[in-house]
Design a protein around this motif. Structure first.
Motif, PDB file in Angstrom:
ATOM      1  N   ARG A   1      -5.540   0.383   5.533  1.00  0.00           N
ATOM      2  CA  ARG A   1      -5.884   0.057   4.300  1.00  0.00           C
ATOM      3  C   ARG A   1      -5.312  -1.298   3.819  1.00  0.00           C
ATOM      4  O   ARG A   1      -6.036  -2.106   3.196  1.00  0.00           O
ATOM      5  CB  ARG A   1      -5.714   1.418   3.246  1.00  0.00           C
ATOM      6  CG  ARG A   1      -6.379   2.526   3.521  1.00  0.00           C
ATOM      7  CD  ARG A   1      -6.140   3.374   2.206  1.00  0.00           C
ATOM      8  NE  ARG A   1      -4.852   3.621   1.803  1.00  0.00           N
ATOM      9  CZ  ARG A   1      -4.073   4.706   2.312  1.00  0.00           C
ATOM     10  NH1 ARG A   1      -4.519   5.458   3.372  1.00  0.00           N
ATOM     11  NH2 ARG A   1      -2.892   4.826   2.185  1.00  0.00           N
TER      12      ARG A   1
ATOM     13  N   LYS B   1      -7.184  -4.506   2.784  1.00  0.00           N
ATOM     14  CA  LYS B   1      -7.062  -5.221   1.476  1.00  0.00           C
ATOM     15  C   LYS B   1      -6.912  -6.766   1.574  1.00  0.00           C
ATOM     16  O   LYS B   1      -7.261  -7.540   0.952  1.00  0.00           O
ATOM     17  CB  LYS B   1      -5.895  -4.455   0.916  1.00  0.00           C
ATOM     18  CG  LYS B   1      -6.005  -4.714  -0.527  1.00  0.00           C
ATOM     19  CD  LYS B   1      -5.309  -3.350  -1.266  1.00  0.00           C
ATOM     20  CE  LYS B   1      -3.812  -3.475  -1.220  1.00  0.00           C
ATOM     21  NZ  LYS B   1      -3.026  -2.193  -1.917  1.00  0.00           N
TER      22      LYS B   1
ATOM     23  N   GLU C   1       0.855  -1.270  -0.134  1.00  0.00           N
ATOM     24  CA  GLU C   1       0.149  -0.111  -0.063  1.00  0.00           C
ATOM     25  C   GLU C   1       0.912   1.235  -0.023  1.00  0.00           C
ATOM     26  O   GLU C   1       2.007   1.231   0.826  1.00  0.00           O
ATOM     27  CB  GLU C   1      -0.964  -0.034   1.214  1.00  0.00           C
ATOM     28  CG  GLU C   1      -1.940   1.143   1.314  1.00  0.00           C
ATOM     29  CD  GLU C   1      -3.067   0.932   0.275  1.00  0.00           C
ATOM     30  OE1 GLU C   1      -3.357  -0.005  -0.109  1.00  0.00           O
ATOM     31  OE2 GLU C   1      -3.449   1.977   0.147  1.00  0.00           O
TER      32      GLU C   1
END
Ligand SMILES: O=P(O)(O)OC[C@H]1O[C@H](OP(=O)(O)OP(=O)(O)O)[C@H](O)[C@@H]1O
Ligand SMILES: Nc1ncnc2[nH]cnc12
Length: 182
Positions: A139, A143, A97
């Motif tokens: 995040r 994911k 990320e």
């Protein structure tokens, strides 16, 4: 200052502030002095463990200082340790990320097979400032299919808004120590 933060004035006193590091205008909150204090370090970990709500499968620590907290919390919580590393350090297949820094971008990664979807993950780091790093970690964990409800830090710099931003992402964010200003 909240009552909770006042309860941790003993720990706050163990953190050293170095002005103008790594660049002019930054008040660097140096936790190495707390790490060197056996009682202070043990107390910090005990209080962070006490603030964990609900069962967790993994404690995710962000490189580098976050690793110390993930390892220390995982043992009493009987959880595993998940290393969130700067990109390029992990040997297996990864999920990554990107996130914004003051100048440019950086990338963090985890092993793609580190956990099965539905794992309950607690995110920890030594400090939250803008929240860019922690929000990218959330995040990344999402994911990969993790359930992330809570993030804990030793230090929050509240005026930089990172903990509030995490809360707006639906994460229960807390820290033992708050430093006004930044
Ligand atoms: O909330 P943010 O504005 O994203 O800043 C917080 C991050 O900055 C520091 O790490 P750093 O990038 O200095 O890495 P290090 O732990 O390897 O020194 C700190 O340990 C957090 O991970
Ligand atoms: N002021 C600060 N002190 C220590 N670590 C930091 N990471 C980001 N801002 C920081």
């Amino acid at each position: 200052m909240s009552d909770f933060a006042e309860q941790n004035a003993d720990l706050k006193a163990l953190i050293r502030t170095i002005p103008d590091f790594p660049k002019p205008g930054i008040q660097f909150r140096d936790i190495t002095t707390l790490l060197l204090d056996p009682h202070g370090w043990a107390t910090a970990i005990e209080r962070m463990v006490a603030a964990v709500s609900g069962p967790v499968d993994l404690i995710a620590g962000i490189e580098a200082r976050g690793f110390l907290f993930a390892a220390a919390l995982a043992a009493p919580l009987k959880a595993g340790v998940l290393l969130i590393r700067k990109d390029g350090k992990l040997p297996g297949a990864t999920i990554a990320e990107d996130y914004a820094l003051e100048y440019g971008t950086d990338r963090i990664a985890i092993h793609a097979d580190a956990f099965a979807p539905g794992a309950r993950v607690l995110l920890v780091d030594d400090l939250i400032a803008t929240g860019g790093t922690a929000r990218a970690a959330v995040r990344l964990l999402h994911k990969a299919g993790a359930i992330v409800t809570q993030a804990q830090f030793l230090v929050d710099l509240p005026e930089l808004g990172g903990a509030d931003a995490l809360r707006s992402d639906g994460i229960e964010a807390s820290a033992l120590i708050h430093f006004p200003g930044h």
